[in-house]
Design an enzyme around this catalytic site. Sequence first.
Site, mmCIF file in Angstrom:
data_model
loop_
_atom_site.group_PDB
_atom_site.id
_atom_site.type_symbol
_atom_site.label_atom_id
_atom_site.label_comp_id
_atom_site.label_asym_id
_atom_site.label_seq_id
_atom_site.Cartn_x
_atom_site.Cartn_y
_atom_site.Cartn_z
ATOM 1 C CB CYS A 20 -7.086 41.361 25.630
ATOM 2 S SG CYS A 20 -8.086 42.196 24.381
ATOM 3 C CB CYS A 23 -7.829 39.053 20.597
ATOM 4 S SG CYS A 23 -6.922 40.600 20.685
ATOM 5 C CG ASP A 437 -22.788 -1.948 36.891
ATOM 6 O OD1 ASP A 437 -23.836 -2.597 37.023
ATOM 7 O OD2 ASP A 437 -21.730 -2.434 36.432
ATOM 8 C CG ASP A 635 -17.554 -2.213 34.588
ATOM 9 O OD1 ASP A 635 -18.795 -2.367 34.654
ATOM 10 O OD2 ASP A 635 -16.736 -3.118 34.829
ATOM 11 C CG ASP A 639 -23.057 -0.318 33.289
ATOM 12 O OD1 ASP A 639 -24.138 -0.673 33.779
ATOM 13 O OD2 ASP A 639 -21.955 -0.781 33.625
#
Length: 741
Positions: A20, A23, A437, A635, A639
Amino acid sequence: MQHSGTTTRLSTMFIQGMTCAACATRIEKGLSRLPGVTEATVNLALETARVAYNPQEIQVHAFQQKIVQLGYSAILEPEQTETERYRQSEWTRQFWRIVISALLSFPLLWAMAGHFPFMAFIPVPMLFLKPWMQLVLAAPVQFIIGWPFYVGAFKALRSGSANMDVLVSLGTTSAFLYSVVNTMNWFLQEADRHAPLLYFETSSLLITLVLLGKAFEARAKSRTTLALKALMGLQARQAVVLQQHREVMLPISEVKPGDIVFVKPGERIPVDGEIIRGRSSTDESMLTGESLPIDKAYGDAVFGGTLNLSGTLLIRTTNVGHEAALSRIMKTVEAAQGSKAPIQRIADTLSGLFVPVVTILSLLTFLVWYLWLEPGFLSGALEKAIAVLVIACPCALGLATPTAIMTGSGRAAERGILFKGGEFLEATHRIDTLLLDKTGTVTKGKPELTDAFAINMDKTVFLRLLASTERCSEHPLAQSVVAGLAAQGIYGEQPDEFEVLPGFGVRAVIRGRVVVAGTSRLLEKYDIKADYVQSFVEKLEIEGKTVILVAINGRCAGLAAVADRIKVTSSAAIARLKQAGIEAIMVTGDNKRTAASIAAQAGISKVVAEQLPEDKVDIVKKLQAQGKKVAMVGDGINDTPALAAADIGMAMGTGTDAAMEVADVTLMRGDLESVAEAIYISRKTMENIRQNLFWALGYNVLGIPIAAAGLLAPWVAGAAMALSSVSVVLNALRLQKMQSS
């Protein structure tokens, strides 16, 4: 595994024996207290622990020792097949425990039916009503089938905490021992042979129902990792490698970078590589979420696990093993599913307090009924106390968050969206401002050379110098210039010196000539006049073209123009983001006129142009200072500072490795539709988590008073407890059927 460029390392363990949320909380606390451990996260749903640690202060075997000390066992850095084998064997063992427990409990349930007047029509064999027979049936269930509950309870109490095993052991043992005492009294009282009050069916049915609930829960949880299993199924086992003009079938583990792999139509591509012969189309839907086939030809990259649809291909291997794209994606998905979202701290805190609080409430229930409400009626008070114990298991609370995170991140992976962790999946739903961008994000990122003019010098010489200057740059605009000139048969040479000036352009020295190529601000930086070409530059920029000004030895010598069309999905994605209440702002290093033209085509109303990488970071910080939750989408290498500074950094999977390394979310499909999808999935996942937490807490808030009031039989409480955990998991699984917004 090295972690984020520091001396910290990350270790993963598969933990056996958790029952559970208590634990998981106990193991997490135990590991966190070890010297040298910076962070420990235990995922109950995946049964895994991830530990960030300093290898100079502690070694991984210490984690295993600690887990064993806490009463569990662990496998360090497990292979997926190893954990699957364990889960399968555990399921088989659990199945037979349930079957035997149910067979032994059924006669007790049958006998119980005979005590209710409304079920008098059911004939009950007299043998099942005999106290000694009920004892014989209940004892194996209690002490053989239920023995793991005692072991788990003992280990938990020994380490100074409590878990579900403690609740089940207390409740069932109380019912069983009370029934044994009444059975012994029945034997000893020769003169009085009336049937005693027995609760053997209560203890046996509770154990059976708890086991059944855990089995249903385990089966449901296994469905939350379907996306990861589907990715695993794409991994090739063998590859056809060309060796000395012969085709040799090799295990994928023996294929090395540089090997030439032969792939027929209809086969899965076994490795990452580059096509050196042939044309085909490939299905990359499991990696990118894009269902349309992608045309491939000489020089194009292909990825292991994707399907070769139409043509025969020869592929030069680039990445294998852990470096392959599919392996990296699987690692990202696995990490996201195994991580912990901040919202889970609420559940963890409550789960840690739950068992001791419930035990106290159960004791109070017993005392109130025995001393005041029904004075001296021991069996009635005991029954109500047992009902409180079993209905308040914190399992549902512990599963509320991780199951939703696992399912949500898996569904995102199916659509080519990779969240690096649960915390990023949670944070994305708060985004209200999006910085975009331009090149490669809003546009295709593959601009084409449209114009090139020389001023007061030979055009061929000018173009060769331009090709030489741009050939070392990784910027998409530079690459498009080089490709466009190469198509005209003009090639550059290696410059003597080369320097990238981020946000401005490049500088090179070629055979003693100093060449700078880039924006008008670059020429201003070197005090180079270009007024006489300004009107022509403006005309090109109004057409949506990006102009590269070129100066040689301090004089403007010409220009080149490239056009980069917007992606077909950009305008629809921007409209979808606006509907979701998100403001989109384009931030680019390009000039204002070109940026405005591209933004208008995409439907972006706000543009900030001519920005250096550090300027983008400033914009992010200013928006954050206004209370905005900012996501940056890009990308390129330029950036990366803004991706790191934003609340959520999203990198296009078609971009540079540097951007993907820094970003929190990778968009494998490389378009803005994926941005909208990521935000939508995050919002739906958080909505699902809140539902789970509400019902898990509500179930206990309502269930405990009802049980304490004596309105629930213990076996009914046990069934309700089991169903609560299963219902939470099933609710999380609804995310697998999540459709686009």
